[in-house]
Write a protein that holds these residues in place. Sequence first.
Motif, mmCIF file in Angstrom:
data_model
loop_
_atom_site.group_PDB
_atom_site.id
_atom_site.type_symbol
_atom_site.label_atom_id
_atom_site.label_comp_id
_atom_site.label_asym_id
_atom_site.label_seq_id
_atom_site.Cartn_x
_atom_site.Cartn_y
_atom_site.Cartn_z
ATOM 1 N N LEU A 134 0.911 -1.290 -0.022
ATOM 2 C CA LEU A 134 -0.234 -0.230 -0.148
ATOM 3 C C LEU A 134 1.290 1.148 -0.267
ATOM 4 O O LEU A 134 2.027 1.164 0.625
ATOM 5 C CB LEU A 134 -1.006 0.460 1.325
ATOM 6 N N ASP A 135 0.025 2.447 -0.382
ATOM 7 C CA ASP A 135 1.222 4.088 -0.674
ATOM 8 C C ASP A 135 1.503 4.338 0.939
ATOM 9 O O ASP A 135 2.422 4.552 0.893
ATOM 10 C CB ASP A 135 -0.069 4.601 -0.981
ATOM 11 N N ARG A 136 0.687 3.909 2.136
ATOM 12 C CA ARG A 136 1.538 4.067 3.304
ATOM 13 C C ARG A 136 2.653 3.420 3.472
ATOM 14 O O ARG A 136 3.529 3.429 4.619
ATOM 15 C CB ARG A 136 0.253 4.287 4.446
ATOM 16 N N TYR A 137 3.066 1.548 2.463
ATOM 17 C CA TYR A 137 4.235 1.066 3.717
ATOM 18 C C TYR A 137 5.179 1.753 3.100
ATOM 19 O O TYR A 137 6.334 1.339 3.293
ATOM 20 C CB TYR A 137 3.889 0.159 2.480
ATOM 21 N N PHE A 138 5.055 2.849 1.922
ATOM 22 C CA PHE A 138 6.002 3.461 1.522
ATOM 23 C C PHE A 138 6.586 5.268 2.156
ATOM 24 O O PHE A 138 5.185 5.812 2.413
ATOM 25 C CB PHE A 138 6.802 3.759 -0.088
ATOM 26 N N ASP A 139 7.304 5.990 2.248
ATOM 27 C CA ASP A 139 7.563 7.164 2.726
ATOM 28 C C ASP A 139 8.129 7.843 1.572
ATOM 29 O O ASP A 139 7.850 9.431 2.052
ATOM 30 C CB ASP A 139 7.831 7.406 3.932
ATOM 31 N N GLY A 140 8.280 7.585 0.641
ATOM 32 C CA GLY A 140 8.717 8.086 -1.095
ATOM 33 C C GLY A 140 9.263 6.890 -1.948
ATOM 34 O O GLY A 140 9.098 6.740 -1.841
ATOM 35 N N TRP A 141 9.120 7.770 -2.433
ATOM 36 C CA TRP A 141 9.679 6.875 -4.468
ATOM 37 C C TRP A 141 10.570 8.032 -4.903
ATOM 38 O O TRP A 141 11.394 8.707 -4.659
ATOM 39 C CB TRP A 141 8.401 7.024 -5.012
ATOM 40 N N LEU A 142 11.262 6.555 -6.081
ATOM 41 C CA LEU A 142 12.842 7.342 -6.377
ATOM 42 C C LEU A 142 11.730 6.655 -8.173
ATOM 43 O O LEU A 142 12.102 5.066 -8.118
ATOM 44 C CB LEU A 142 14.078 7.044 -6.692
ATOM 45 N N ASP A 143 12.403 7.516 -9.238
ATOM 46 C CA ASP A 143 12.883 7.019 -10.356
ATOM 47 C C ASP A 143 13.412 6.382 -10.930
ATOM 48 O O ASP A 143 14.712 7.027 -10.392
ATOM 49 C CB ASP A 143 12.481 8.126 -10.945
ATOM 50 N N PRO A 144 14.067 4.980 -11.147
ATOM 51 C CA PRO A 144 14.778 4.488 -10.895
ATOM 52 C C PRO A 144 16.262 4.989 -12.516
ATOM 53 O O PRO A 144 17.143 5.594 -12.510
ATOM 54 C CB PRO A 144 14.568 3.387 -11.531
ATOM 55 N N GLN A 145 15.331 5.431 -13.441
ATOM 56 C CA GLN A 145 15.717 6.434 -14.409
ATOM 57 C C GLN A 145 16.474 7.401 -14.390
ATOM 58 O O GLN A 145 17.223 8.083 -14.741
ATOM 59 C CB GLN A 145 14.816 6.719 -15.426
ATOM 60 N N ASP A 146 16.545 8.352 -13.007
ATOM 61 C CA ASP A 146 16.923 9.633 -12.917
ATOM 62 C C ASP A 146 17.689 8.655 -12.222
ATOM 63 O O ASP A 146 18.776 10.142 -12.073
ATOM 64 C CB ASP A 146 16.069 10.313 -11.927
ATOM 65 N N LEU A 147 18.235 8.019 -11.491
ATOM 66 C CA LEU A 147 19.456 7.823 -10.777
ATOM 67 C C LEU A 147 21.030 8.336 -11.793
ATOM 68 O O LEU A 147 20.790 7.073 -12.618
ATOM 69 C CB LEU A 147 19.247 6.124 -10.150
ATOM 70 N N ARG A 148 22.055 8.260 -10.903
ATOM 71 C CA ARG A 148 22.725 8.320 -11.582
ATOM 72 C C ARG A 148 23.996 7.965 -10.529
ATOM 73 O O ARG A 148 23.713 8.337 -9.457
ATOM 74 C CB ARG A 148 23.271 9.791 -12.558
ATOM 75 N N LEU A 149 24.949 8.221 -11.371
ATOM 76 C CA LEU A 149 26.609 7.868 -10.075
ATOM 77 C C LEU A 149 27.130 9.232 -9.858
ATOM 78 O O LEU A 149 27.362 9.998 -10.413
ATOM 79 C CB LEU A 149 27.652 6.797 -10.515
#
Length: 112
Positions: free
Chosen positions: A65-80
């Motif tokens: 459920l949404d309340r299980y998470f406190d936020g999210w990231l888009d994997p495509q935006d991740l970079r080293l």
Amino acid sequence: MHVERVLREYGQLLRPMNEAPRDGKRILGHHPRTRRLVLCYWETAPAALVGPVWIGEQDGRRGYLDRYFDGWLDPQDLRLLDADAVNRLLVAYIDDARAGDDTAALKLLEQA
């Protein structure tokens, strides 16, 4: 918070769950207690579950459920991050620890 400002500059800050895409696109949901990221997607009609949920895998039997998470990231935006970014984050972390009088963090930094 200096760390949050630096992370935001690099696009690495958690976004609120109400902004997460509900079109089947995969996201990384962040669980606050375990501090782990779960790769999942929004399923509007999961076969074995009651209603719309975040599913961790194709045809997954378990949903989040949404309340299980406190936020999210888009994997495509991740970079080293390069060395300059890591250095900026370290300085920001130290500044935040000093501003918040986080003695545990400061003690850890002194040991390094």
